[in-house]
Design a protein around this motif. Structure first.
Motif, PDB file in Angstrom:
ATOM      1  N   ILE A  34      -3.111  -6.033 -11.402  1.00  0.00           N
ATOM      2  CA  ILE A  34      -3.537  -7.200 -10.622  1.00  0.00           C
ATOM      3  C   ILE A  34      -2.499  -8.313 -10.709  1.00  0.00           C
ATOM      4  N   ASP A  35      -1.917  -8.512 -11.887  1.00  0.00           N
ATOM      5  CA  ASP A  35      -0.867  -9.528 -12.052  1.00  0.00           C
ATOM      6  C   ASP A  35       0.319  -9.230 -11.141  1.00  0.00           C
ATOM      7  N   LYS A  36       0.691  -7.954 -11.046  1.00  0.00           N
ATOM      8  CA  LYS A  36       1.819  -7.579 -10.179  1.00  0.00           C
ATOM      9  C   LYS A  36       1.489  -7.859  -8.711  1.00  0.00           C
ATOM     10  N   LEU A  37       0.251  -7.601  -8.320  1.00  0.00           N
ATOM     11  CA  LEU A  37      -0.160  -7.871  -6.945  1.00  0.00           C
ATOM     12  C   LEU A  37      -0.151  -9.369  -6.664  1.00  0.00           C
ATOM     13  N   GLN A  38      -0.668 -10.157  -7.592  1.00  0.00           N
ATOM     14  CA  GLN A  38      -0.677 -11.605  -7.414  1.00  0.00           C
ATOM     15  C   GLN A  38       0.739 -12.148  -7.286  1.00  0.00           C
ATOM     16  N   THR A  39       1.632 -11.657  -8.119  1.00  0.00           N
ATOM     17  CA  THR A  39       3.032 -12.108  -8.077  1.00  0.00           C
ATOM     18  C   THR A  39       3.658 -11.810  -6.726  1.00  0.00           C
ATOM     19  N   MET A  40       3.344 -10.627  -6.176  1.00  0.00           N
ATOM     20  CA  MET A  40       3.896 -10.259  -4.875  1.00  0.00           C
ATOM     21  C   MET A  40       3.336 -11.137  -3.757  1.00  0.00           C
ATOM     22  N   LEU A  41       2.022 -11.416  -3.813  1.00  0.00           N
ATOM     23  CA  LEU A  41       1.377 -12.164  -2.730  1.00  0.00           C
ATOM     24  C   LEU A  41       1.708 -13.655  -2.772  1.00  0.00           C
ATOM     25  N   LYS A  42       1.898 -14.184  -3.972  1.00  0.00           N
ATOM     26  CA  LYS A  42       2.121 -15.622  -4.111  1.00  0.00           C
ATOM     27  C   LYS A  42       3.583 -15.946  -3.865  1.00  0.00           C
ATOM     28  N   LYS A  43       3.881 -16.436  -2.679  1.00  0.00           N
ATOM     29  CA  LYS A  43       5.249 -16.783  -2.334  1.00  0.00           C
ATOM     30  C   LYS A  43       5.673 -18.040  -3.095  1.00  0.00           C
ATOM     31  N   PRO A  44       6.984 -18.154  -3.391  1.00  0.00           N
ATOM     32  CA  PRO A  44       7.445 -19.382  -4.074  1.00  0.00           C
ATOM     33  C   PRO A  44       7.123 -20.626  -3.251  1.00  0.00           C
ATOM     34  N   GLU A 100      -5.436 -23.151  -4.845  1.00  0.00           N
ATOM     35  CA  GLU A 100      -5.097 -21.739  -4.636  1.00  0.00           C
ATOM     36  C   GLU A 100      -6.153 -20.849  -5.271  1.00  0.00           C
ATOM     37  N   GLU A 101      -6.264 -19.643  -4.708  1.00  0.00           N
ATOM     38  CA  GLU A 101      -7.276 -18.702  -5.156  1.00  0.00           C
ATOM     39  C   GLU A 101      -6.787 -17.279  -4.895  1.00  0.00           C
ATOM     40  N   PHE A 102      -7.078 -16.371  -5.837  1.00  0.00           N
ATOM     41  CA  PHE A 102      -6.810 -14.953  -5.633  1.00  0.00           C
ATOM     42  C   PHE A 102      -8.143 -14.223  -5.593  1.00  0.00           C
ATOM     43  N   VAL A 103      -8.333 -13.420  -4.558  1.00  0.00           N
ATOM     44  CA  VAL A 103      -9.563 -12.653  -4.388  1.00  0.00           C
ATOM     45  C   VAL A 103      -9.228 -11.174  -4.518  1.00  0.00           C
ATOM     46  N   LEU A 104      -9.769 -10.525  -5.543  1.00  0.00           N
ATOM     47  CA  LEU A 104      -9.568  -9.098  -5.723  1.00  0.00           C
ATOM     48  C   LEU A 104     -10.482  -8.342  -4.769  1.00  0.00           C
ATOM     49  N   ARG A 105      -9.891  -7.484  -3.959  1.00  0.00           N
ATOM     50  CA  ARG A 105     -10.687  -6.744  -2.982  1.00  0.00           C
ATOM     51  C   ARG A 105     -11.192  -5.425  -3.561  1.00  0.00           C
TER      52      ARG A 105
END
Length: 235
Positions: free
Chosen positions: A176-186, A196-201
């Motif tokens: 999940i951390d790897k996915l968040q890192t990819m989705l969260k642009k600098p 900001e919010e991360f929603v696990l699908r």
């Protein structure tokens, strides 16, 4: 290995070939692990020691990153050549200084440029999925998953095939951390009121049937051939 408590979907892909078909594929390719630039052994010099069916996990995680914030920005607008400044609210914005070259053209009637400093309210929504092999290496997901390609009782099949089930070595949290890192642009350096919010699908453990052949070649060298039992191909 400790894993956080998540609702995880378990799926097993259905085999397209059985043991005898896998053995024939191995027979056709059995000299490949022993070939070199200068030589390749004869087929009779290589024999099949064992052929086992494994179920290897591909860990799939999908989710969405949402953010909104304010950022500083400069927008350049064009105005007629006889405009020297623009008044917007309490701000006064003068035209950009013309270059010496522009001033040299007498009678030139181009457009004046004005830089307006303002804030933008930005909304970001990024959604995607990552796939990892059972060692935790990120991969491109190569399978089509639908009602025809999956087994009806996945947990039962995995129980029947223990200990030949290769479960994920990567924890759910790490995936999940790897996915968040990819989705969260600098983000830009100068932002305010960031929300900001991360929603696990979904998290899915998808198990792929793999036939693994252990081969003995010349000088008792050992080789392996792995056959994807879904796509009928040598890996």
């Amino acid at each position: 290995m400790v894993k956080s408590n998540y609702d995880v979907k378990t799926t097993v892909l259905r085999k397209s070939i059985e043991q005898d078909e896998a053995e024939q594929i191995v027979e056709d390719k059995k000299t490949s692990p022993f070939k070199s630039l200068l030589s390749r052994p004869k087929k009779e010099e290589v024999h099949l020691h064992s052929l086992k069916l494994y179920y290897e996990c591909i860990l799939l995680v999908s989710g969405k990153y949402i953010a909104d914030y304010f950022r500083k920005a400069v927008h350049t607008i064009s105005v007629p050549s006889n405009v020297n400044e623009v008044v917007l609210g309490d701000g006064v914005f003068p035209i950009k200084s013309k270059s010496t070259l522009e001033k040299a053209f007498v009678g030139k009637r181009g457009k004046n440029k004005i830089d307006i400093k303002l804030e933008e309210h930005v909304f970001v929504e990024e959604e995607d999925e990552l796939a990892f092999d059972h060692h935790g290496r990120e991969i491109n997901f190569p399978f089509k998953v639908n009602s025809k390609s999956v087994e009806n009782y996945p947990k039962g099949i995995l129980e029947q095939n223990e200990p030949n089930v290769k479960r994920p070595e990567l924890t759910y949290d790490a995936a999940i951390d790897k996915l968040q890192t990819m989705l969260k642009k600098p983000l830009e350096t100068d932002v305010r009121d960031l929300s900001e919010e991360f929603v696990l699908r979904e998290i899915t453990e998808l198990y792929v049937p793999i036939f693994e052949a252990r081969l003995i070649g010349p000088k008792k060298k050992v080789g392996l051939i792995r056959v994807d039992a879904v796509r009928k191909k040598v890996l």
